[in-house]
Design a protein around this motif. Structure first.
Motif, PDB file in Angstrom:
ATOM      1  N   THR A 107       0.916  -1.198   0.057  1.00  0.00           N
ATOM      2  CA  THR A 107       0.022  -0.008  -0.055  1.00  0.00           C
ATOM      3  C   THR A 107       0.788   1.357  -0.011  1.00  0.00           C
ATOM      4  O   THR A 107       0.677   2.027  -0.657  1.00  0.00           O
ATOM      5  CB  THR A 107      -1.021   0.130   1.191  1.00  0.00           C
ATOM      6  OG1 THR A 107      -1.756  -1.107   1.331  1.00  0.00           O
ATOM      7  CG2 THR A 107      -2.046   1.360   1.230  1.00  0.00           C
ATOM      8  N   ARG A 108       1.754   1.232   0.681  1.00  0.00           N
ATOM      9  CA  ARG A 108       2.845   2.364   0.845  1.00  0.00           C
ATOM     10  C   ARG A 108       2.090   3.680   1.068  1.00  0.00           C
ATOM     11  O   ARG A 108       2.244   4.630   0.538  1.00  0.00           O
ATOM     12  CB  ARG A 108       3.726   2.272  -0.136  1.00  0.00           C
ATOM     13  CG  ARG A 108       4.928   1.317  -0.393  1.00  0.00           C
ATOM     14  CD  ARG A 108       5.838   1.375  -1.655  1.00  0.00           C
ATOM     15  NE  ARG A 108       4.977   1.099  -2.809  1.00  0.00           N
ATOM     16  CZ  ARG A 108       5.527   1.243  -4.003  1.00  0.00           C
ATOM     17  NH1 ARG A 108       6.736   1.679  -4.115  1.00  0.00           N
ATOM     18  NH2 ARG A 108       5.001   0.769  -4.928  1.00  0.00           N
ATOM     19  N   CYS A 109       1.417   3.754   2.186  1.00  0.00           N
ATOM     20  CA  CYS A 109       0.267   4.787   2.551  1.00  0.00           C
ATOM     21  C   CYS A 109       1.143   5.829   3.173  1.00  0.00           C
ATOM     22  O   CYS A 109       1.939   5.428   4.092  1.00  0.00           O
ATOM     23  CB  CYS A 109      -0.926   4.629   2.981  1.00  0.00           C
ATOM     24  SG  CYS A 109      -0.944   3.761   4.651  1.00  0.00           S
ATOM     25  N   TYR A 110       0.649   7.116   3.242  1.00  0.00           N
ATOM     26  CA  TYR A 110       1.397   7.944   3.992  1.00  0.00           C
ATOM     27  C   TYR A 110       0.222   9.118   4.372  1.00  0.00           C
ATOM     28  O   TYR A 110      -0.916   9.402   3.542  1.00  0.00           O
ATOM     29  CB  TYR A 110       2.620   8.686   3.431  1.00  0.00           C
ATOM     30  CG  TYR A 110       2.547   9.355   2.071  1.00  0.00           C
ATOM     31  CD1 TYR A 110       2.404  10.602   1.823  1.00  0.00           C
ATOM     32  CD2 TYR A 110       2.633   8.609   0.902  1.00  0.00           C
ATOM     33  CE1 TYR A 110       2.172  10.956   0.655  1.00  0.00           C
ATOM     34  CE2 TYR A 110       2.374   8.920  -0.374  1.00  0.00           C
ATOM     35  CZ  TYR A 110       2.255  10.197  -0.548  1.00  0.00           C
ATOM     36  OH  TYR A 110       2.150  10.854  -1.870  1.00  0.00           O
ATOM     37  N   PHE A 111       0.452   9.921   5.340  1.00  0.00           N
ATOM     38  CA  PHE A 111      -0.471  10.961   5.807  1.00  0.00           C
ATOM     39  C   PHE A 111       0.298  12.105   5.937  1.00  0.00           C
ATOM     40  O   PHE A 111       1.350  12.438   6.475  1.00  0.00           O
ATOM     41  CB  PHE A 111      -1.235  10.601   7.226  1.00  0.00           C
ATOM     42  CG  PHE A 111      -1.964   9.219   6.994  1.00  0.00           C
ATOM     43  CD1 PHE A 111      -3.354   9.243   6.795  1.00  0.00           C
ATOM     44  CD2 PHE A 111      -1.377   7.944   7.321  1.00  0.00           C
ATOM     45  CE1 PHE A 111      -4.052   8.005   7.015  1.00  0.00           C
ATOM     46  CE2 PHE A 111      -1.969   6.800   7.363  1.00  0.00           C
ATOM     47  CZ  PHE A 111      -3.153   6.828   7.015  1.00  0.00           C
ATOM     48  N   GLU A 112      -0.456  13.423   5.393  1.00  0.00           N
ATOM     49  CA  GLU A 112      -0.083  14.584   5.523  1.00  0.00           C
ATOM     50  C   GLU A 112      -0.961  15.622   6.015  1.00  0.00           C
ATOM     51  O   GLU A 112      -2.013  15.594   5.816  1.00  0.00           O
ATOM     52  CB  GLU A 112       0.438  15.291   4.041  1.00  0.00           C
ATOM     53  CG  GLU A 112       1.527  14.516   3.271  1.00  0.00           C
ATOM     54  CD  GLU A 112       1.671  14.746   1.853  1.00  0.00           C
ATOM     55  OE1 GLU A 112       2.761  15.430   1.564  1.00  0.00           O
ATOM     56  OE2 GLU A 112       0.630  14.454   1.169  1.00  0.00           O
ATOM     57  N   PHE A 113      -0.317  16.372   7.102  1.00  0.00           N
ATOM     58  CA  PHE A 113      -1.102  17.295   7.917  1.00  0.00           C
ATOM     59  C   PHE A 113      -1.323  18.593   7.401  1.00  0.00           C
ATOM     60  O   PHE A 113      -0.499  19.237   6.916  1.00  0.00           O
ATOM     61  CB  PHE A 113      -0.556  17.290   9.307  1.00  0.00           C
ATOM     62  CG  PHE A 113      -1.364  18.251  10.336  1.00  0.00           C
ATOM     63  CD1 PHE A 113      -2.572  17.715  10.543  1.00  0.00           C
ATOM     64  CD2 PHE A 113      -0.901  19.450  10.461  1.00  0.00           C
ATOM     65  CE1 PHE A 113      -3.300  18.438  11.614  1.00  0.00           C
ATOM     66  CE2 PHE A 113      -1.759  20.336  11.554  1.00  0.00           C
ATOM     67  CZ  PHE A 113      -2.805  19.569  11.975  1.00  0.00           C
ATOM     68  N   ASN A 114      -2.593  18.965   7.261  1.00  0.00           N
ATOM     69  CA  ASN A 114      -3.164  20.354   6.705  1.00  0.00           C
ATOM     70  C   ASN A 114      -3.395  21.338   7.724  1.00  0.00           C
ATOM     71  O   ASN A 114      -4.305  21.079   8.392  1.00  0.00           O
ATOM     72  CB  ASN A 114      -4.263  20.131   5.709  1.00  0.00           C
ATOM     73  CG  ASN A 114      -4.634  21.246   5.092  1.00  0.00           C
ATOM     74  OD1 ASN A 114      -3.884  22.486   5.318  1.00  0.00           O
ATOM     75  ND2 ASN A 114      -5.559  21.383   4.221  1.00  0.00           N
ATOM     76  N   GLU A 115      -2.434  22.356   8.156  1.00  0.00           N
ATOM     77  CA  GLU A 115      -3.150  22.938   9.268  1.00  0.00           C
ATOM     78  C   GLU A 115      -4.188  23.992   8.945  1.00  0.00           C
ATOM     79  O   GLU A 115      -4.892  24.403   9.838  1.00  0.00           O
ATOM     80  CB  GLU A 115      -1.731  23.981   9.694  1.00  0.00           C
ATOM     81  CG  GLU A 115      -0.528  23.320  10.006  1.00  0.00           C
ATOM     82  CD  GLU A 115       0.428  24.251  10.555  1.00  0.00           C
ATOM     83  OE1 GLU A 115       0.035  25.603  11.052  1.00  0.00           O
ATOM     84  OE2 GLU A 115       1.408  24.011  11.017  1.00  0.00           O
ATOM     85  N   ASP A 116      -4.552  24.009   7.674  1.00  0.00           N
ATOM     86  CA  ASP A 116      -5.558  24.989   7.611  1.00  0.00           C
ATOM     87  C   ASP A 116      -7.008  24.297   7.906  1.00  0.00           C
ATOM     88  O   ASP A 116      -7.888  25.077   8.359  1.00  0.00           O
ATOM     89  CB  ASP A 116      -5.849  25.135   5.834  1.00  0.00           C
ATOM     90  CG  ASP A 116      -4.779  25.880   5.106  1.00  0.00           C
ATOM     91  OD1 ASP A 116      -4.118  26.679   6.061  1.00  0.00           O
ATOM     92  OD2 ASP A 116      -4.602  25.837   4.099  1.00  0.00           O
TER      93      ASP A 116
END
Length: 390
Positions: free
Chosen positions: A270-279
């Motif tokens: 899967t090689r999933c990743y998560f990116e945080f959005n401060e907005d």
């Protein structure tokens, strides 16, 4: 003390593919020591790595605050899954737990962004499968696609008193499915066909879907109660409101910077990743599936990228049963993990002590953690795997 269920052990012993019972007993006797701790790999030059020594507090993060003190419409109540305001009839209706594949030939999925909670775990070798927990599902037109069940997903679905929605499964789920309290809708049973339909745009097995109206017909035909049965913990998670969010500031330098979470070490296909959005204060999910390109994980119905307010990484003892099949130990008091929200993360320990009892997560002080209002992603990882964040 270990609470690996006796009937699960019986199922494993019944198959010649099972590992020896002594391995299970050894694992049950382990305590939560340094050899058990799920340690993420932190880049040496990252702020989070520097913070591990206590020399540096986490970097400041913009925290989104909303006034959600009052319901937007009179009569709405808090969801037990997300703490969002929902209609009272939605909150009173049991959710569904749908088995959804996650591989190149199975994407895009439909209605996945509408799930309140998503579990992901390996099912065969390193291929993952998701279980999506939905409330307010009756009006949904296309859910899926849908694949087979593993017994460990059933134990997580039990925590929500959810109807299990799946297309069959290996023989070792049969005893659990036959339990009198288990209520499932199975596309291979021959009696539940009204809940499902197939499309012509994909080949089997990736073209099977469910509709809310069809599920409702089968549930009524089977005489299942739409109302919660009193088997589960009413307060599964502890929640902070949007007006007073949990910033993790109370943990000082123990809260690490976590605006990027890479799970490829646990899910190499899967090689999933998560990116945080401060907005908006959410973690957005992307993945790079084998045989596919890297990019946002998009719902084909809504066109939205999957996003979550909370991410839980749960270190779990597992067995290899042979032929690629896995078994995860859902009942345990000796394992740990991590909790991420608002761009930060803390180490946690977890326990589940009964079939329908909630998995509880505790900080290193022994206090139950407080999730933020919103959707939650739960990543089940094999004991010994590692992931990265910064």
């Amino acid at each position: 003390m270990c609470f690996f269920k006796s009937r699960t052990r019986t199922l494993l012993r019944a198959t010649a593919l099972c590992l020896s019972a002594s391995l299970l007993l050894t694992a049950c006797g382990q305590q939560n020591n340094n050899n058990n701790i799920l340690s993420p790999i932190l880049p040496e030059d990252s702020p989070a790595s520097n913070a591990t020594s206590g020399e540096k507090m986490p970097d400041p993060v913009t925290i989104v605050v909303e006034d959600d003190t009052n319901p937007p419409v009179e009569g709405m109540v808090r969801s037990r899954l997300t703490n969002e305001w929902v209609d009272a009839d939605v909150a009173a209706t049991r959710p569904i737990a749908v088995m959804i594949p996650n591989e190149a030939s199975a994407i895009p999925q439909y209605s996945l962004s509408e799930a309140s909670i998503i579990y992901e775990a390996n099912v065969e070798n390193r291929m993952t499968r998701m279980m999506a927990i939905y409330e307010g599902w009756e009006d949904m037109d296309k859910i899926g696609n849908i694949r087979s069940l593993r017994d460990y997903y059933a134990y997580w679905a039990f925590e929500w008193d959810a109807f299990l929605v799946h297309f069959g499964g290996p023989f070792f789920i049969n005893e659990l499915m036959a339990e009198p309290d288990t209520q499932n809708i199975d596309g291979t049973s021959g009696t539940d066909d009204e809940a499902f339909f197939r499309t012509s745009d994909r080949s089997k097995p990736h073209n099977a879907y469910a509709s809310g109206a069809g599920l409702l017909k089968v549930i009524e035909k089977k005489g299942y109660s739409l109302n919660y049965r009193g088997l589960t913990d009413e307060n599964h998670f502890r929640f902070a409101t949007k007006a007073e969010p949990n910033t993790l500031d109370q943990y000082g330098s123990k809260a690490k910077d976590a605006t990027y979470i890479d799970m490829s070490g646990c899910y190499p296909l899967t090689r999933c990743y998560f990116e945080f959005n401060e907005d908006d204060g959410l973690y957005y999910r992307s993945q790079h599936l084998s045989g596919s390109s890297d990019g946002p994980h998009i719902d084909a119905v809504t066109g939205k990228q999957l996003s979550f307010k909370n991410i839980l990484v749960q270190n779990t003892f597992y067995e290899e049963l042979g032929e690629g099949y896995l078994a995860f130990q859902c009942h345990d008091t000796t394992r740990d993990g991590w909790f991420f929200t608002n761009g930060r993360g803390i180490h946690v320990n977890w326990e589940k002590t009964s079939d329908y009892g909630a998995t509880k997560y505790y900080d290193d002080n022994g206090d139950e953690i407080v999730l933020n209002t919103g959707k939650t992603m739960i990543c089940i990882v094999e004991n010994g795997d590692s992931f990265t964040f910064h």
